[in-house]
Design a protein around this motif. Structure first.
Motif, PDB file in Angstrom:
ATOM      1  N   LEU A 173       1.161   3.686 -14.248  1.00 45.09           N
ATOM      2  CA  LEU A 173       0.017   3.336 -15.087  1.00 45.09           C
ATOM      3  C   LEU A 173       0.382   2.184 -16.012  1.00 45.09           C
ATOM      4  O   LEU A 173       1.506   2.084 -16.496  1.00 45.09           O
ATOM      5  CB  LEU A 173      -0.425   4.544 -15.907  1.00 45.09           C
ATOM      6  N   GLY A 186       4.086   3.501  -2.110  1.00 43.15           N
ATOM      7  CA  GLY A 186       4.982   3.645  -3.257  1.00 43.15           C
ATOM      8  C   GLY A 186       4.431   4.683  -4.216  1.00 43.15           C
ATOM      9  O   GLY A 186       3.662   5.562  -3.823  1.00 43.15           O
ATOM     10  N   CYS A 187       4.869   4.591  -5.442  1.00 42.65           N
ATOM     11  CA  CYS A 187       4.296   5.488  -6.443  1.00 42.65           C
ATOM     12  C   CYS A 187       3.557   4.648  -7.491  1.00 42.65           C
ATOM     13  O   CYS A 187       3.951   3.527  -7.794  1.00 42.65           O
ATOM     14  CB  CYS A 187       5.354   6.392  -7.065  1.00 42.65           C
ATOM     15  N   ALA A 188       2.489   5.231  -7.982  1.00 44.57           N
ATOM     16  CA  ALA A 188       1.647   4.499  -8.926  1.00 44.57           C
ATOM     17  C   ALA A 188       2.275   4.555 -10.316  1.00 44.57           C
ATOM     18  O   ALA A 188       2.829   5.581 -10.716  1.00 44.57           O
ATOM     19  CB  ALA A 188       0.253   5.100  -8.949  1.00 44.57           C
ATOM     20  N   MET A 215       1.632  -0.588  -8.227  1.00 41.65           N
ATOM     21  CA  MET A 215       2.462   0.168  -7.288  1.00 41.65           C
ATOM     22  C   MET A 215       3.917  -0.243  -7.476  1.00 41.65           C
ATOM     23  O   MET A 215       4.219  -1.430  -7.631  1.00 41.65           O
ATOM     24  CB  MET A 215       2.047  -0.119  -5.843  1.00 41.65           C
ATOM     25  N   ASN A 269       0.817  -1.219   0.000  1.00 40.56           N
ATOM     26  CA  ASN A 269       0.000   0.000   0.000  1.00 40.56           C
ATOM     27  C   ASN A 269       0.841   1.255   0.000  1.00 40.56           C
ATOM     28  O   ASN A 269       0.392   2.307   0.448  1.00 40.56           O
ATOM     29  CB  ASN A 269      -0.915  -0.001   1.234  1.00 40.56           C
ATOM     30  N   PHE A 296      -3.361   0.081 -12.895  1.00 41.60           N
ATOM     31  CA  PHE A 296      -2.094   0.666 -12.443  1.00 41.60           C
ATOM     32  C   PHE A 296      -1.439  -0.322 -11.505  1.00 41.60           C
ATOM     33  O   PHE A 296      -2.088  -1.263 -11.044  1.00 41.60           O
ATOM     34  CB  PHE A 296      -2.317   2.011 -11.739  1.00 41.60           C
TER      35      PHE A 296
END
Lengths: 263, 534
Positions: free
Chosen positions: B392, B388-390, B403, B386, B401
């Motif tokens: 795409l 981090g950075c998303a 993580m 849950n 998307f």
């Protein structure tokens, strides 16, 4: 004698606090902040921008444009090369919309929480870590009665932690909870939704119209911001920089544009 | 001058003390050999003063109440030797691994870096002290002279060219060789020092001792020359520790891990490297109830030790022992070992250290080391997945998307500077995008259709009248896979009558009219609320 002992005491305190407090006896105006753009010209005209080193609250009901403002602010900060963090209390951020709004996703640390307890702890950790241009906390979907139970001293602690840092602490909520700890409080309301026919084919298929966006009314509930002299420019006359506390003195509207890139 | 030799006196003792610094004070005797015939193989000067002798049994040593007894540790000896080599490589790239306790360095060209020979020797002693060993250092024109001077004299010794024979003369013959037969022969001649040995005629010496006699004579006179045998630098950095008593709690384990990490970091610093990844492996203590099996003959066999492994990968190379310890602790807290720990192995993958060269006009970001600790703490709080950075995914599937790990990319700032300035300009000029909030998971709703469009929506016990609708926007994909999707999406303006919303509307949580996105799942034959425009 009294003056010399006072000076000695002062120098002793300064020596003891050296390395921790730069100048303990220097007067510091806590209402002067560096302001940065929200990414929405109308909002910048209303409040002057988002203050660094302070807490900003954006309140409003569901569908009132809070997320649009949040995405715009994050896009503005990440476009400037700053690293931002989003504490998502109910895991409702949509990366597709965020990307279309201009957020550099690789510069956004997204913390997907499940409840407000996790969100507040995460916010605390991120503020303490330092170095973030903006720490945004999305409490929009948390019931108001739950947010009200957060003790006031917690908000004071968050405000104190973010003070004297270049971080913008942005809270998105249904109603203002931090009281006087927030340097800027804005309330948003949803205006008219705008629908448009997709094409002439609407005659053939009557539902083929597009949601073009909606307008947002914004009220300035509270502002403790004094804009430094060098930042006062003509376009920001609405912000009334010399006013220390403002109560519902400004109202502005802006419109949103729906993204169709996902379809 | 030519060469420097670093010699670690009482190497066996120092290797053990390096891992357990509490043993530094007081007499210490090391036992070795096969059990139960343990005997003293090494001891520190304080123990010898107390009366300890080599070859004493454990029972004999135990009679000395104030002497601490430890087992010889080959693991720690190897680690200390590797650390000694690293310290030598930090001064000179040309190093010879002469023995477990002896290192020779070529000093050619180092004067411009460190100055005089004394400065070089002092620097060497300091760097060796930093890894937890006390060294004797000798500098001479000749490799063999440097080695014998380091073994014979304490502290720092500088032997100028031409004075080798005179300075080495006072040393005992024992520094030249360890062969007992030769030493006995020389002793029978009444030769005790190198000066006496050097005075013997070479021809007669070779007649009695062969080539060994010639070699000893040259060594005693300080004229024997040889080339440096260069050692190859290893890229493996490992530390090990075997515990007398198994450790179960995390707190005492942290002290041990911190000590090993400090040793690793000191070695890496000596080589101007940093840590990219740390691997730890614990040998766990087997439990009697589960792991010992009683055979039919009532003979118990010791089972193979259980192992616990963990790897800590860092986004940026770092060398701060405290930061690494915090990260390791957080990892161990989230997934602790199942049994007490008997042995610790720790290896580090080395990488070039991070070079931070920020520009005046580049915004400051979080400190990578501090950020990594924060991310580890956040991961413990909300779960690794849950955070981090998303990123795409190139797909039309809703919510497509993934993580990925959040890394502050300072290097990208410079490369992407122009792109971002363009983005900044365009973002200023374009309209504000309508925000969309996703409901995860999508919530089931009931929808009444009228004239092929939604007319009423029932959700959370509320009935909403559809004021305006846009759709259906049909999408489908992955029909060849198990997780196929086929949906009809609608954008709706829904008005909730005030009487139904009750307290929620009074509190301002729900507007009279809101914009929502719902979809009909063709495969599940159900309606869902995907989210709302906000």
């Amino acid at each position: 004698m009294a003056a010399s002992s006072l000076a000695t005491l002062r120098s002793k305190i300064e020596a003891d606090l050296r390395g921790r407090v730069a100048s303990p006896f220097a007067y510091r105006d806590r209402n002067t902040f560096e302001l940065v753009s929200t990414g929405i010209p109308e909002m910048d005209a209303l409040v002057g921008g988002l203050p660094r080193g302070a807490m900003t609250e954006i309140c409003g009901a569901a569908c009132s444009g809070r997320t649009s403002l949040l995405l715009s602010a994050l896009a503005s900060r990440t476009a400037d090369g700053e690293v931002c963090a989003l504490v998502d209390a109910r895991d409702s951020f949509d990366p597709l919309t965020g990307n279309a709004a201009g957020i550099a996703l690789e510069k956004l640390l997204w913390v997907r929480c499940q409840n407000i307890d996790q969100a507040l702890r995460a916010m605390d950790l991120l503020i303490q870590a330092g170095g973030f241009g903006m720490v945004a906390v999305d409490l929009s979907d948390v019931p108001t009665r739950t947010v009200r139970q957060v003790p006031l001293n917690a908000w004071f602690r968050f405000r104190r932690a973010v003070e004297d840092t270049p971080t913008i602490l942005l809270m998105i909520e249904q109603e203002s909870n931090a009281k006087t700890c927030a340097s800027l409080v804005l309330r948003l309301e949803m205006g008219e939704a705008r629908w448009a026919a997709a094409s002439e084919s609407s005659n053939f298929y009557p539902f083929a119209k597009l949601l073009r966006g909606f307008s947002v009314r914004s009220d300035l509930v509270r502002s403790r911001i004094q804009v430094p002299e060098q930042q006062v420019i003509d376009i920001r006359v609405r912000a009334q920089p010399k006013t220390v506390v403002q109560q519902s003195t400004g109202r502005e509207m802006f419109a949103t544009e729906t993204i169709w890139r996902s379809r | 001058m030519g060469f420097a030799c670093v010699y670690i006196a009482d190497f066996l003792v120092q290797a053990v003390v390096r891992g357990q610094r509490a043993l530094r004070e007081g007499p210490l005797a090391l036992l070795g050999g096969a059990p139960p015939l343990w005997s003293v193989v090494a001891a520190n000067p304080a123990a010898f003063e107390a009366g300890i002798q080599l070859g004493m049994t454990k029972a004999q040593v135990a009679q000395f109440g104030n002497v601490q007894i430890c087992m010889r540790s080959e693991v720690q000896e190897k680690a200390a030797h590797a650390a000694l080599l690293d310290a030598a490589w930090s001064v000179s790239p040309r190093v010879e691994d002469a023995a477990l306790d002896t290192i020779v360095l070529d000093l050619q060209g180092l004067a411009s870096l460190f100055g005089s020979d004394e400065n070089i020797a002092r620097e060497l002693a300091q760097r060796v002290a930093a890894i937890g060993l006390a060294a004797r250092v000798a500098v001479a024109e000749n490799i063999e002279v440097a080695i014998h001077a380091a073994r014979g004299f304490t502290g720092i010794t500088i032997i100028p060219p031409g004075e080798e024979r005179q300075r080495l003369g006072a040393l005992p013959v024992g520094v030249l060789t360890t062969e007992v037969e030769t030493l006995e022969i020389v002793e029978r001649w009444g030769v005790e020092t190198l000066q006496a040995l050097a005075a013997l005629p070479v021809l007669q010496l070779s007649e009695r001792l062969g080539q060994e006699g010639v070699r000893l004579s040259e060594l005693a006179r300080g004229v024997r020359q040889r080339s440096l045998v260069l050692a190859q630098a290893s890229s493996r950095f490992a530390e090990e520790m075997e515990l007398d008593d198994a450790v179960e709690e995390l707190e005492p384990l942290s002290f041990l891990l911190g000590r090993l990490l400090d040793q690793l970091c000191a070695r890496l610093e000596a080589r101007a490297l940093a840590v990219r990844a740390v691997r730890i492996r614990f040998e766990l203590q087997p439990s009697f109830e589960k792991d010992f099996q009683t055979l039919k003959e009532d003979v118990r066999t010791k089972p193979s030790a259980k192992q616990y492994e963990k790897m800590l990968t860092l986004p940026v190379p770092m060398r701060n022992g405290k930061t690494l310890l915090k990260l390791l602790r957080l990892q161990l807290q989230s997934n602790p070992p199942a049994a007490p720990i008997q042995k610790i192995y720790m290896t580090a993958d080395a990488a070039a250290p991070r070079v931070a060269q920020n520009g005046l006009f580049v915004p400051c970001g979080p400190d990578p080391e501090k950020l990594e600790v924060t991310i580890a703490r956040l991961g413990k709080l909300v779960g690794e997945g849950n955070l981090g950075c998303a990123e795409l995914v190139d797909s039309h599937r809703p919510e497509s998307f993934r993580m990925k790990r959040f890394v502050v990319a300072n290097e990208q700032n410079k490369r992407r500077g122009k792109c971002e300035s363009k983005l900044k300009e365009t973002s200023k000029s374009r309209a504000t995008m309508t925000g969309f909030r996703v409901m995860r998971p999508a919530q089931a709703v009931r929808v009444e259709m009228r004239e092929e469009q939604p007319a009423r929506v029932y959700w959370r016990g509320m009935r909403g009248e559809v004021v305006a609708a846009s759709g259906p926007w049909r999408s489908s994909g992955d029909w060849w896979q198990e997780d196929a999707w086929h949906q009809h999406e609608w954008d709706l303006a829904i008005a909730f009558p005030a009487a139904q919303k009750g307290n929620a509307q009074k509190r301002g949580e729900w507007p009279e009219q809101g914009l929502y996105r719902i979809y009909y799942d063709e495969l599940r034959q159900e309606w869902f609320l995907r989210g709302m425009y906000d």
